[in-house]
Scaffold this active site. Structure first.
Site, short mmCIF file in Angstrom:
data_model
loop_
_atom_site.label_atom_id
_atom_site.label_comp_id
_atom_site.label_asym_id
_atom_site.label_seq_id
_atom_site.Cartn_x
_atom_site.Cartn_y
_atom_site.Cartn_z
N GLY A 79 0.80 -1.23 0.00
CA GLY A 79 0.00 0.00 0.00
C GLY A 79 0.83 1.27 0.00
N GLU A 135 4.75 -8.27 17.34
CA GLU A 135 5.89 -8.05 18.24
C GLU A 135 5.77 -8.89 19.52
OE1 GLU A 135 8.14 -4.08 18.04
OE2 GLU A 135 6.82 -3.89 19.76
N ASP A 138 14.65 5.82 17.30
CA ASP A 138 13.52 6.66 16.87
C ASP A 138 13.95 8.12 16.93
OD1 ASP A 138 11.24 8.13 16.55
OD2 ASP A 138 10.00 6.92 17.90
#
Length: 287
Positions: free
Chosen positions: A65, A243, A266
């Site tokens: 997608g 996860e 991150d």
């Protein structure tokens, strides 16, 4: 491909790994697996060994997608530059629609293979669909083509060299969000009804689903166990996150090498002093 018993000749851990170089962090697990931080490893010693074996490393990634348009090109281009530089690498790109593939330019020693993703109407979970397909492709051909295999999510950008110090039989990634947190707060699956269940008071680390690697056999063993867990849970009307199954698997089957959060940080968080050299930035906003 190098011979399968090459572990026997591998340099001793003490030849290339010096945990004392990083007294500020945990560098060895309770089961004596190394945790790889900047400064703890001597890549040259490992290079000497792996170059002689002429190894091939696989990197599997699933793009579906909007993730194809948003992330696939920068993932592959940054991996082309930083992932296992100087070694034979095969990128396995798992996609549903090859016409969406962006232009890809690869350097020497790098090739890519497109693997069509087949869906079953019963399953909507993209992680399950990817793992089911990866399992099939490892059995069909990947296990004969590479010595080591990593599976990574596409919403990541390589920033620095991700080298042979990360290779091992079973390689897990410590989750940047939870590494500095307390074990009792880890977001494990807490329902005893799930195959992914880890009770309070148990568990070693919280591992990130964005990166998992090892020998093709080890990755295959995990995909098999994951599929079984999801199917068993589905039969009893239960569903857990990918996860969670990975964390349960690695709790039972301890990894032989752990990558510190430097290997997957991150960028929305300012790195603390322990994070000295970020290898991959994880685009968490896209989840």
């Amino acid at each position: 491909l190098c011979t399968r018993d090459h572990e026997a000749e591998e340099p001793q851990l003490s030849d290339w790994f010096n945990p004392e170089k990083r007294p500020d962090v945990k560098t060895t697990t309770d089961w004596f697996a190394p945790i790889i931080w900047e400064g703890t490893y001597n890549r040259q010693v490992l290079e000497k060994y792996y170059k002689r074996l002429n190894i091939t490393i696989g990197l599997a990634v699933f793009a579906s997608g909007k993730f194809v348009d948003q992330y696939l090109q920068q993932f592959i281009q940054s991996a082309n530059k930083h992932f296992m530089s100087g070694y034979n690498v095969i990128f396995y790109i798992l996609m549903e629609d090859f016409s969406k593939l962006p232009p890809i330019e690869l350097g020497p020693l790098r090739t890519f293979k497109l693997c069509i993703v087949l869906r079953q109407h019963v399953w909507k979970d993209l992680n399950y669909i990817y793992m089911r397909n990866l399992h099939i492709y490892i059995l069909e051909h990947i296990q004969y083509e590479v010595d080591f295999l990593f599976s990574m999510t596409v919403n990541q950008i390589f920033k620095n060299d991700f080298g042979v110090e990360a290779l091992g039989k079973s390689v897990a990634q410590l989750h940047a969000w939870w590494y500095f947190g307390r074990a009792k707060n880890f977001p494990y699956e807490r329902s005893p009804n799930s195959a992914a269940f880890i009770p309070f008071g148990e568990g070693d680390f919280y591992y990130h689903g964005a990166i998992f690697g090892g020998t093709p056999y080890e990755v295959l063993a995990f995909t098999e166990e994951y599929k079984k867990g999801v199917q068993n849970d589905a039969r009893s009307g239960f569903k857990s996150a990918y996860e969670h199954y990975l964390n349960k698997y690695l709790f039972i089957n301890k990894p032989t090498k752990l990558l510190s959060p430097e290997y997957n940080w991150d960028p929305n968080f300012r790195p603390p002093p322990q994070i000295k050299h970020v290898k991959i930035e994880w685009q968490s906003k896209s989840i």
